[in-house]
Design a protein around this motif. Structure first.
Motif, short mmCIF file in Angstrom:
data_model
loop_
_atom_site.label_atom_id
_atom_site.label_comp_id
_atom_site.label_asym_id
_atom_site.label_seq_id
_atom_site.Cartn_x
_atom_site.Cartn_y
_atom_site.Cartn_z
N ASP A 112 21.92 12.73 -0.09
CA ASP A 112 22.71 11.66 0.55
C ASP A 112 22.18 10.27 0.21
OD1 ASP A 112 24.43 13.49 1.82
OD2 ASP A 112 23.01 13.74 3.47
N GLY A 113 21.63 10.13 -1.00
CA GLY A 113 21.13 8.83 -1.44
C GLY A 113 19.83 8.41 -0.79
N GLN A 114 19.24 9.29 0.01
CA GLN A 114 18.01 8.95 0.74
C GLN A 114 16.79 9.42 -0.04
OE1 GLN A 114 18.16 7.15 3.70
NE2 GLN A 114 20.26 7.02 2.97
N GLU A 115 16.00 8.47 -0.45
CA GLU A 115 14.78 8.76 -1.20
C GLU A 115 13.59 8.65 -0.26
OE1 GLU A 115 13.79 7.52 -5.63
OE2 GLU A 115 13.50 5.86 -4.24
N PRO A 116 12.75 9.69 -0.16
CA PRO A 116 11.60 9.60 0.73
C PRO A 116 10.57 8.59 0.22
CG PRO A 116 11.50 11.62 -0.53
CD PRO A 116 12.81 10.97 -0.85
N LEU A 117 9.74 8.13 1.12
CA LEU A 117 8.67 7.20 0.74
C LEU A 117 7.81 7.83 -0.35
CD1 LEU A 117 7.56 6.16 4.32
CD2 LEU A 117 8.78 4.74 2.67
N GLY A 118 7.47 7.03 -1.34
CA GLY A 118 6.59 7.51 -2.41
C GLY A 118 7.24 8.46 -3.40
N ALA A 119 8.57 8.56 -3.41
CA ALA A 119 9.24 9.45 -4.37
C ALA A 119 8.79 9.12 -5.78
CB ALA A 119 10.75 9.32 -4.25
N ARG A 120 8.50 10.15 -6.56
CA ARG A 120 7.96 9.97 -7.91
C ARG A 120 8.89 10.53 -8.98
NH1 ARG A 120 2.17 12.71 -8.70
NH2 ARG A 120 3.29 14.58 -8.06
N GLN A 121 9.49 11.69 -8.72
CA GLN A 121 10.33 12.38 -9.69
C GLN A 121 10.97 13.57 -8.98
OE1 GLN A 121 7.12 13.14 -12.36
NE2 GLN A 121 6.22 14.69 -11.06
N MET A 122 11.89 14.23 -9.64
CA MET A 122 12.42 15.50 -9.14
C MET A 122 12.01 16.59 -10.12
SD MET A 122 16.31 14.86 -7.90
CE MET A 122 16.71 13.47 -6.86
N VAL A 123 11.85 17.78 -9.59
CA VAL A 123 11.57 18.94 -10.42
C VAL A 123 12.71 19.93 -10.20
CG1 VAL A 123 10.01 20.86 -10.86
CG2 VAL A 123 9.08 18.59 -10.32
N ARG A 124 13.33 20.32 -11.31
CA ARG A 124 14.43 21.29 -11.26
C ARG A 124 13.96 22.58 -11.92
NH1 ARG A 124 19.98 19.17 -13.30
NH2 ARG A 124 18.68 18.55 -15.05
N LEU A 125 14.20 23.69 -11.24
CA LEU A 125 13.86 25.01 -11.75
C LEU A 125 15.13 25.78 -12.03
CD1 LEU A 125 11.88 27.39 -12.33
CD2 LEU A 125 12.02 27.92 -9.88
N ASP A 151 3.53 10.01 4.40
CA ASP A 151 4.47 8.93 4.73
C ASP A 151 3.71 7.64 5.06
OD1 ASP A 151 6.78 10.38 4.36
OD2 ASP A 151 7.01 10.90 6.47
N ARG A 152 2.68 7.75 5.88
CA ARG A 152 1.91 6.56 6.25
C ARG A 152 1.24 5.94 5.04
NH1 ARG A 152 -0.12 9.42 11.26
NH2 ARG A 152 -1.94 9.87 9.97
N TRP A 153 0.70 6.79 4.16
CA TRP A 153 0.04 6.30 2.95
C TRP A 153 1.04 5.53 2.08
CZ3 TRP A 153 0.92 7.39 -2.23
CH2 TRP A 153 -0.04 6.93 -3.13
N ALA A 154 2.20 6.12 1.83
CA ALA A 154 3.21 5.48 0.98
C ALA A 154 3.78 4.23 1.64
CB ALA A 154 4.32 6.47 0.65
N THR A 158 3.07 -1.24 -1.52
CA THR A 158 4.26 -1.85 -2.10
C THR A 158 4.69 -0.98 -3.28
OG1 THR A 158 3.02 -3.18 -3.68
CG2 THR A 158 3.43 -4.16 -1.49
N GLU A 159 5.88 -1.23 -3.80
CA GLU A 159 6.33 -0.48 -4.98
C GLU A 159 5.39 -0.74 -6.16
OE1 GLU A 159 8.19 2.37 -6.86
OE2 GLU A 159 8.76 1.86 -4.82
N ALA A 160 4.90 -1.97 -6.29
CA ALA A 160 3.95 -2.30 -7.37
C ALA A 160 2.64 -1.54 -7.20
CB ALA A 160 3.70 -3.81 -7.41
N ASP A 163 3.24 2.05 -8.18
CA ASP A 163 3.31 2.14 -9.64
C ASP A 163 1.90 2.10 -10.24
OD1 ASP A 163 4.99 2.05 -12.17
OD2 ASP A 163 3.73 0.26 -12.43
N ALA A 164 1.06 1.21 -9.76
CA ALA A 164 -0.31 1.12 -10.27
C ALA A 164 -1.09 2.41 -10.00
CB ALA A 164 -1.02 -0.09 -9.64
N TYR A 165 -0.91 2.97 -8.82
CA TYR A 165 -1.57 4.22 -8.47
C TYR A 165 -1.11 5.34 -9.40
CZ TYR A 165 -3.20 8.23 -5.79
OH TYR A 165 -3.83 9.39 -5.42
N ARG A 166 0.21 5.43 -9.61
CA ARG A 166 0.74 6.47 -10.50
C ARG A 166 0.21 6.31 -11.92
NH1 ARG A 166 6.22 4.96 -8.08
NH2 ARG A 166 6.31 6.28 -6.24
N ARG A 167 0.11 5.07 -12.39
CA ARG A 167 -0.43 4.83 -13.73
C ARG A 167 -1.87 5.27 -13.84
NH1 ARG A 167 2.94 2.23 -17.07
NH2 ARG A 167 4.78 1.31 -16.12
#
Length: 185
Positions: A112-125, A151-154, A158-160, A163-167
């Motif tokens: 429903d267009g709702q992305e959870p906090l900290g969403a990174r990618q989807m995995v399809r099997l 949730d609290r961590w994310a 900020t989005e930046a 992104d830095a954490y993911r990198r």
């Protein structure tokens, strides 16, 4: 006794709907096997041979690296309450990049267009085998609640900062394989 099926049926779907935790397992040649527990809040059945989950930022990104290198993925549910049952889904997985067309389409259609906090990618099997077995050796646990920690961590980032954490933490597997999380890889 283990029983095998070519696809999910109604009994499997009912079982999945009652679970609170799912485990994913992946590996690529020469790498460590990765086994990760996940909540079922973002797990969805698309059709009898396709499932997805919305993957959130974590301390590593092994599954993405393994799927990019090898593609094999196993998803396992086990009953910690009720009748003892283990359900495994075997098949080929793929990562859908956040912001990509497939991700956006599934986010709109399935979440429903709702992305959870900290969403990174989807995995399809794409499932090629469903197997059930007894869960006689699985202990009985009572479900209490979801942990709010991720949730609290994310939410505190900020989005930046995400992104830095993911990198820093999610661009390569612990064995050095690229995860494909960033276009420049």
């Amino acid at each position: 006794m283990a029983k095998q099926f070519p696809a999910l049926d109604e009994r499997h779907l009912d079982f999945i709907a009652r679970q609170h935790i799912v485990f994913t397992a992946s590996a690529a040649e020469g790498t460590r096997i990765n086994l990760s527990p996940r909540g079922t809040d973002t797990f969805r059945v698309i059709d009898p041979n396709t499932v997805i989950y919305l993957d959130r930022t974590g301390s590593g990104n092994e599954t993405a690296a393994h799927l990019r290198a090898d593609g094999r993925l196993t998803v396992m549910f086990c009953a910690f309450e009720g009748a003892p049952t283990i359900l495994r889904l075997y098949g080929r997985g793929e990562v859908l990049a956040r912001g990509g067309e497939a991700y956006a389409g599934l986010l709109a259609e399935v979440y429903d267009g709702q992305e959870p906090l900290g969403a990174r990618q989807m995995v399809r099997l794409t499932i090629d085998l469903v197997q059930t077995s007894c869960g006689y050796g699985v202990p009985v646990f009572d479900y209490r609640e979801e942990r709010p920690t991720l949730d609290r961590w994310a939410q505190a980032k900020t989005e930046a900062e995400l992104d830095a954490y993911r990198r820093q933490k999610n661009a390569r597997s612990m064995d050095g394989l690229p995860t494909g999380l960033f276009a420049e890889e």
